[in-house]
Design a protein around this motif. Structure first.
Motif, PDB file in Angstrom:
ATOM      1  N   HIS A  44       0.838  -1.202   0.000  1.00  0.00           N
ATOM      2  CA  HIS A  44       0.000   0.000   0.000  1.00  0.00           C
ATOM      3  C   HIS A  44       0.874   1.255   0.000  1.00  0.00           C
ATOM      4  O   HIS A  44       0.595   2.218  -0.734  1.00  0.00           O
ATOM      5  CB  HIS A  44      -0.901  -0.006   1.232  1.00  0.00           C
ATOM      6  CG  HIS A  44      -1.912   1.098   1.248  1.00  0.00           C
ATOM      7  ND1 HIS A  44      -3.081   1.060   0.516  1.00  0.00           N
ATOM      8  CD2 HIS A  44      -1.926   2.292   1.910  1.00  0.00           C
ATOM      9  CE1 HIS A  44      -3.762   2.166   0.725  1.00  0.00           C
ATOM     10  NE2 HIS A  44      -3.086   2.927   1.563  1.00  0.00           N
ATOM     11  N   PHE A  47       2.548   1.675  -3.619  1.00  0.00           N
ATOM     12  CA  PHE A  47       1.752   1.881  -4.827  1.00  0.00           C
ATOM     13  C   PHE A  47       0.598   2.858  -4.681  1.00  0.00           C
ATOM     14  O   PHE A  47       0.221   3.499  -5.663  1.00  0.00           O
ATOM     15  CB  PHE A  47       1.176   0.529  -5.305  1.00  0.00           C
ATOM     16  CG  PHE A  47       2.165  -0.323  -6.041  1.00  0.00           C
ATOM     17  CD1 PHE A  47       2.329  -0.207  -7.411  1.00  0.00           C
ATOM     18  CD2 PHE A  47       2.946  -1.253  -5.358  1.00  0.00           C
ATOM     19  CE1 PHE A  47       3.236  -0.994  -8.089  1.00  0.00           C
ATOM     20  CE2 PHE A  47       3.855  -2.049  -6.030  1.00  0.00           C
ATOM     21  CZ  PHE A  47       4.012  -1.911  -7.400  1.00  0.00           C
ATOM     22  N   HIS A  48       0.033   2.992  -3.492  1.00  0.00           N
ATOM     23  CA  HIS A  48      -1.184   3.798  -3.368  1.00  0.00           C
ATOM     24  C   HIS A  48      -0.880   5.291  -3.538  1.00  0.00           C
ATOM     25  O   HIS A  48       0.034   5.836  -2.919  1.00  0.00           O
ATOM     26  CB  HIS A  48      -1.846   3.573  -2.007  1.00  0.00           C
ATOM     27  CG  HIS A  48      -3.217   4.171  -1.922  1.00  0.00           C
ATOM     28  ND1 HIS A  48      -3.467   5.397  -1.350  1.00  0.00           N
ATOM     29  CD2 HIS A  48      -4.423   3.718  -2.365  1.00  0.00           C
ATOM     30  CE1 HIS A  48      -4.755   5.667  -1.427  1.00  0.00           C
ATOM     31  NE2 HIS A  48      -5.360   4.672  -2.036  1.00  0.00           N
ATOM     32  N   TYR A  58      -1.824   0.723  -8.826  1.00  0.00           N
ATOM     33  CA  TYR A  58      -2.201   0.099  -7.546  1.00  0.00           C
ATOM     34  C   TYR A  58      -3.119  -1.091  -7.777  1.00  0.00           C
ATOM     35  O   TYR A  58      -2.925  -2.167  -7.201  1.00  0.00           O
ATOM     36  CB  TYR A  58      -2.886   1.136  -6.648  1.00  0.00           C
ATOM     37  CG  TYR A  58      -3.324   0.593  -5.305  1.00  0.00           C
ATOM     38  CD1 TYR A  58      -2.437   0.560  -4.237  1.00  0.00           C
ATOM     39  CD2 TYR A  58      -4.622   0.123  -5.108  1.00  0.00           C
ATOM     40  CE1 TYR A  58      -2.832   0.069  -3.001  1.00  0.00           C
ATOM     41  CE2 TYR A  58      -5.028  -0.370  -3.882  1.00  0.00           C
ATOM     42  CZ  TYR A  58      -4.124  -0.392  -2.826  1.00  0.00           C
ATOM     43  OH  TYR A  58      -4.519  -0.890  -1.615  1.00  0.00           O
TER      44      TYR A  58
END
Length: 261
Positions: A44, A47-48, A58
């Motif tokens: 998370h 990529f988020h 994501y």
């Protein structure tokens, strides 16, 4: 049919043993889910809310994590429990009890024990894939699903074959615990799409330890982004690795020294 019957018997035995301690089964399953959630934290963070990394957004990378979680369940639920006991049997010279049975020894040592609660990992993996496609706002095509299933089968064969090679080494070096733990640690890198690695690491995780075949290619197949040549090459490579693992296992059996020898 005989071996399918034996496999069903081993699965029922493992399920019966697991159900004898129901709370232990439930707690183990909950802990497995918690480990899955904990493993999502670095993903998370990486990529988020960021631009695509190595061409993966994501949502698309979450599909890779889903396949990783599913295969982690296969590794810890079906492969590790059985094959790790073989190392101890080789060390103590008690593998005779397996070799004397009227069935293929590799099949028997591969189906000795199953950790049934690891089915929660498989469910969590499928849930992650579902969430990813909901966020993408589309559903995979039938061809993509079939290709992904074929790639998942190839990934399972690769995973199992590598473990057979690791375990076969125990016939010569006896203690392979560290090698087993090393592979288990390296497998954690399979949660990341193989294209995020660069240079020598991309080569290693594609051809030497084919983590890309295990998680990235099934995800690409489901997303409709896997080239047909790559899928065919992966399946052929998995088959060749299985043949090599079988040959090494048969040769390794010839080096076995029992406790009575």
């Amino acid at each position: 049919m005989r071996y399918l019957s034996l496999l069903g018997l081993q699965l029922r035995k493992s399920a019966t043993l697991a159900m004898q301690y129901r709370w232990d089964f439930v707690v183990s399953g909950v802990l497995a889910l918690l480990w899955t959630v904990a493993g999502l934290v670095p993903f998370h963070v990486a990529f988020h809310g960021r631009p695509p990394v190595g061409g993966w957004t994501y949502e698309t990378a979450l599909v890779v994590v889903g396949f990783f979680t599913l295969l982690r369940g296969v590794l810890d639920g079906a492969v590790n429990p059985s094959l790790l006991t073989v190392v101890q049997q080789i060390r103590e010279g008690t593998l005779d009890f397996v070799l004397l049975k009227p069935a293929d020894a590799q099949f028997l040592v591969s189906t000795t024990k199953f950790e049934v609660f690891r089915v929660f990992d498989a469910i969590a993996g499928l849930a992650l894939v579902t969430v990813a496609f909901v966020r993408l706002g589309r559903v995979p095509s039938p061809v993509g699903v079939l290709t992904a299933l074929a790639m998942l089968a190839a990934a399972t064969v690769v995973l199992y074959s590598i473990w057979i090679l690791v375990i076969a080494a125990a016939f010569w070096v006896v203690r392979v615990d560290n090698l087993a733990y090393l592979f288990d640690s390296l497998f954690d890198f399979a949660r990341w799409p193989v294209s995020v690695f660069k240079g020598v690491w991309k080569i290693v995780f594609t051809f030497v330890i084919p983590l890309g075949v295990m998680t990235t290619y099934p995800a690409e197949a489901l997303l409709g982004a896997l080239a047909g040549q790559t899928a065919v090459a992966s399946i052929v490579g998995a088959a060749l690795l299985a043949v090599m693992a079988r040959a090494v296992w048969i040769r390794a059996i010839g080096h076995y020294t029992s406790a009575s020898s």
